[in-house]
Design a protein around this motif. Structure first.
Motif, PDB file in Angstrom:
ATOM      1  N   THR A  69      12.409   2.501   5.441  1.00 36.48           N
ATOM      2  CA  THR A  69      12.010   3.369   4.326  1.00 36.48           C
ATOM      3  C   THR A  69      11.708   2.549   3.078  1.00 36.48           C
ATOM      4  O   THR A  69      10.815   2.898   2.302  1.00 36.48           O
ATOM      5  CB  THR A  69      13.109   4.398   4.009  1.00 36.48           C
ATOM      6  OG1 THR A  69      14.298   3.720   3.562  1.00 36.48           O
ATOM      7  CG2 THR A  69      13.456   5.233   5.233  1.00 36.48           C
ATOM      8  N   ARG A  70      12.425   1.459   2.883  1.00 34.34           N
ATOM      9  CA  ARG A  70      12.213   0.626   1.702  1.00 34.34           C
ATOM     10  C   ARG A  70      10.951  -0.231   1.827  1.00 34.34           C
ATOM     11  O   ARG A  70      10.361  -0.630   0.821  1.00 34.34           O
ATOM     12  CB  ARG A  70      13.430  -0.272   1.455  1.00 34.34           C
ATOM     13  CG  ARG A  70      14.712   0.479   1.107  1.00 34.34           C
ATOM     14  CD  ARG A  70      14.559   1.302  -0.178  1.00 34.34           C
ATOM     15  NE  ARG A  70      14.136   0.497  -1.294  1.00 34.34           N
ATOM     16  CZ  ARG A  70      14.969  -0.140  -2.113  1.00 34.34           C
ATOM     17  NH1 ARG A  70      16.277  -0.043  -1.922  1.00 34.34           N
ATOM     18  NH2 ARG A  70      14.501  -0.853  -3.126  1.00 34.34           N
ATOM     19  N   TYR A  71      10.568  -0.553   3.049  1.00 31.35           N
ATOM     20  CA  TYR A  71       9.390  -1.391   3.276  1.00 31.35           C
ATOM     21  C   TYR A  71       8.194  -0.585   3.774  1.00 31.35           C
ATOM     22  O   TYR A  71       7.249  -1.144   4.340  1.00 31.35           O
ATOM     23  CB  TYR A  71       9.715  -2.481   4.304  1.00 31.35           C
ATOM     24  CG  TYR A  71      10.743  -3.480   3.866  1.00 31.35           C
ATOM     25  CD1 TYR A  71      10.840  -3.889   2.538  1.00 31.35           C
ATOM     26  CD2 TYR A  71      11.645  -4.036   4.780  1.00 31.35           C
ATOM     27  CE1 TYR A  71      11.791  -4.821   2.135  1.00 31.35           C
ATOM     28  CE2 TYR A  71      12.596  -4.971   4.387  1.00 31.35           C
ATOM     29  CZ  TYR A  71      12.663  -5.359   3.062  1.00 31.35           C
ATOM     30  OH  TYR A  71      13.598  -6.281   2.673  1.00 31.35           O
ATOM     31  N   ALA A  72       8.223   0.712   3.556  1.00 37.71           N
ATOM     32  CA  ALA A  72       7.185   1.582   4.110  1.00 37.71           C
ATOM     33  C   ALA A  72       5.794   1.261   3.582  1.00 37.71           C
ATOM     34  O   ALA A  72       4.790   1.533   4.243  1.00 37.71           O
ATOM     35  CB  ALA A  72       7.524   3.044   3.830  1.00 37.71           C
ATOM     36  N   ASP A  73       5.702   0.687   2.388  1.00 38.78           N
ATOM     37  CA  ASP A  73       4.399   0.400   1.793  1.00 38.78           C
ATOM     38  C   ASP A  73       3.856  -0.973   2.182  1.00 38.78           C
ATOM     39  O   ASP A  73       2.788  -1.371   1.729  1.00 38.78           O
ATOM     40  CB  ASP A  73       4.475   0.501   0.266  1.00 38.78           C
ATOM     41  CG  ASP A  73       5.492  -0.472  -0.331  1.00 38.78           C
ATOM     42  OD1 ASP A  73       6.371  -0.947   0.429  1.00 38.78           O
ATOM     43  OD2 ASP A  73       5.410  -0.755  -1.541  1.00 38.78           O
ATOM     44  N   ARG A  74       4.564  -1.693   3.028  1.00 39.34           N
ATOM     45  CA  ARG A  74       4.126  -3.022   3.458  1.00 39.34           C
ATOM     46  C   ARG A  74       3.465  -2.935   4.835  1.00 39.34           C
ATOM     47  O   ARG A  74       3.903  -2.164   5.689  1.00 39.34           O
ATOM     48  CB  ARG A  74       5.309  -3.994   3.533  1.00 39.34           C
ATOM     49  CG  ARG A  74       6.020  -4.252   2.231  1.00 39.34           C
ATOM     50  CD  ARG A  74       7.170  -5.227   2.454  1.00 39.34           C
ATOM     51  NE  ARG A  74       6.674  -6.488   3.005  1.00 39.34           N
ATOM     52  CZ  ARG A  74       6.643  -7.633   2.335  1.00 39.34           C
ATOM     53  NH1 ARG A  74       7.077  -7.689   1.083  1.00 39.34           N
ATOM     54  NH2 ARG A  74       6.182  -8.734   2.898  1.00 39.34           N
ATOM     55  N   ARG A  75       2.440  -3.744   5.042  1.00 37.79           N
ATOM     56  CA  ARG A  75       1.803  -3.771   6.355  1.00 37.79           C
ATOM     57  C   ARG A  75       2.767  -4.266   7.427  1.00 37.79           C
ATOM     58  O   ARG A  75       2.704  -3.835   8.582  1.00 37.79           O
ATOM     59  CB  ARG A  75       0.564  -4.673   6.320  1.00 37.79           C
ATOM     60  CG  ARG A  75      -0.589  -4.116   5.504  1.00 37.79           C
ATOM     61  CD  ARG A  75      -1.797  -5.027   5.568  1.00 37.79           C
ATOM     62  NE  ARG A  75      -2.246  -5.229   6.937  1.00 37.79           N
ATOM     63  CZ  ARG A  75      -3.192  -6.091   7.297  1.00 37.79           C
ATOM     64  NH1 ARG A  75      -3.771  -6.853   6.390  1.00 37.79           N
ATOM     65  NH2 ARG A  75      -3.555  -6.201   8.570  1.00 37.79           N
ATOM     66  N   GLY A 125       6.006  -3.864   7.280  1.00 39.82           N
ATOM     67  CA  GLY A 125       7.273  -3.215   6.952  1.00 39.82           C
ATOM     68  C   GLY A 125       8.204  -3.019   8.134  1.00 39.82           C
ATOM     69  O   GLY A 125       9.397  -3.327   8.059  1.00 39.82           O
ATOM     70  N   ASP A 173      16.287   2.978  -6.156  1.00 38.30           N
ATOM     71  CA  ASP A 173      15.010   2.296  -5.925  1.00 38.30           C
ATOM     72  C   ASP A 173      15.021   0.874  -6.463  1.00 38.30           C
ATOM     73  O   ASP A 173      14.336  -0.008  -5.939  1.00 38.30           O
ATOM     74  CB  ASP A 173      13.865   3.076  -6.573  1.00 38.30           C
ATOM     75  CG  ASP A 173      13.590   4.398  -5.857  1.00 38.30           C
ATOM     76  OD1 ASP A 173      14.015   4.542  -4.691  1.00 38.30           O
ATOM     77  OD2 ASP A 173      12.956   5.288  -6.468  1.00 38.30           O
TER      78      ASP A 173
END
Length: 238
Positions: free
Chosen positions: A142-148, A150, A82
């Motif tokens: 998967t790494r940018y999943a929390d970005r609008r 992403g 992570d």
């Protein structure tokens, strides 16, 4: 991106290598279209069943290692922590492909020249490139999943990494395999990192010349001519 050099098979390393060597010998002598699978197995001294045990088609003998490279890349990305910088990770994944090409420059250059001559092989190569890009994009999503943004960011960065890698690879292959391909790809990937790293925008802004901003505080009843004079005075003294 695509495939690299020929690798050995754990069960019968000699046969797989013999088939690849026989195929390229015939491709160079007769041409790709004029060479059949029967010609290849005859030259290699094996049967047709042996060929299809290793290669589903004649195209696959031209690109013998992309399946293993894709598996290695997927495993490498899956092992990411992570705390790892995702852009740095996909750049390192791209370097796996370049190292594979660099293991055997002669083979890599021969395949490049052959692919440029055969439209069917170019189409096959494009499908390989797409699979590499998808592998990188899947990881980044998967790494940018929390970005609008992403999904957009993941797709653009993955495409940028592949484009940078292929720019360096083609430059090296067109030179006949001269020079250091790893240094070439490092320079190209550094451009991607500079563009998309978290502090990239700040770094770009820091390098730009900024304009002075003058703020004048005055009463609403102050005549405009006096406000203008104060502004001019402030600019002149800066």
């Amino acid at each position: 991106m695509g495939t690299g050099t020929a690798s050995t098979n754990s069960a019968k390393p000699g046969m797989r290598e013999s088939l690849i060597a026989a195929a390229f010998q015939l491709f160079l002598e007769r041409g790709y279209e004029q060479t059949t699978v029967d010609d290849i197995v005859r030259t290699a001294g094996v049967g047709r069943r042996s060929f299809f045990r290793y290669f589903p088609s004649k195209e696959d003998v031209v690109f013998p290692d992309h399946e293993q490279c894709l598996a290695d890349m997927t495993e490498f990305l899956a092992a990411s922590e992570d705390a790892d910088d995702p852009i740095g990770r996909v750049c390192d994944a791209a370097r796996l492909v370049m190292r594979m090409y660099a293991e055997n420059p002669t083979f890599s250059v021969q395949r490049y020249r052959l692919t440029r001559e055969v439209a069917g092989l170019r189409a096959y190569e494009l499908s390989v490139v797409w699979r590499y890009e998808k592998t990188l994009g899947d990881y980044l999503r998967t790494r940018y999943a929390d970005r609008r943004d992403g999904t957009l960011r993941a797709n653009v960065v993955a495409a940028g990494v592949v484009a940078a890698h292929n720019h360096a690879l083609r430059h090296w292959l067109r030179s006949g395999g001269e020079g250091d391909p790893l240094a070439e790809v490092d320079r190209a990937l550094e451009f991607v990192r500079d563009t998309w790293s978290p502090d990239g925008a700040q770094g770009a802004a820091a390098g730009e010349e900024t304009e002075d901003v003058v703020v004048v505080i005055t009463k609403r009843s102050t005549p405009m001519w006096r406000v203008v004079r104060e502004v001019e005075s402030s600019i002149g003294g800066s």
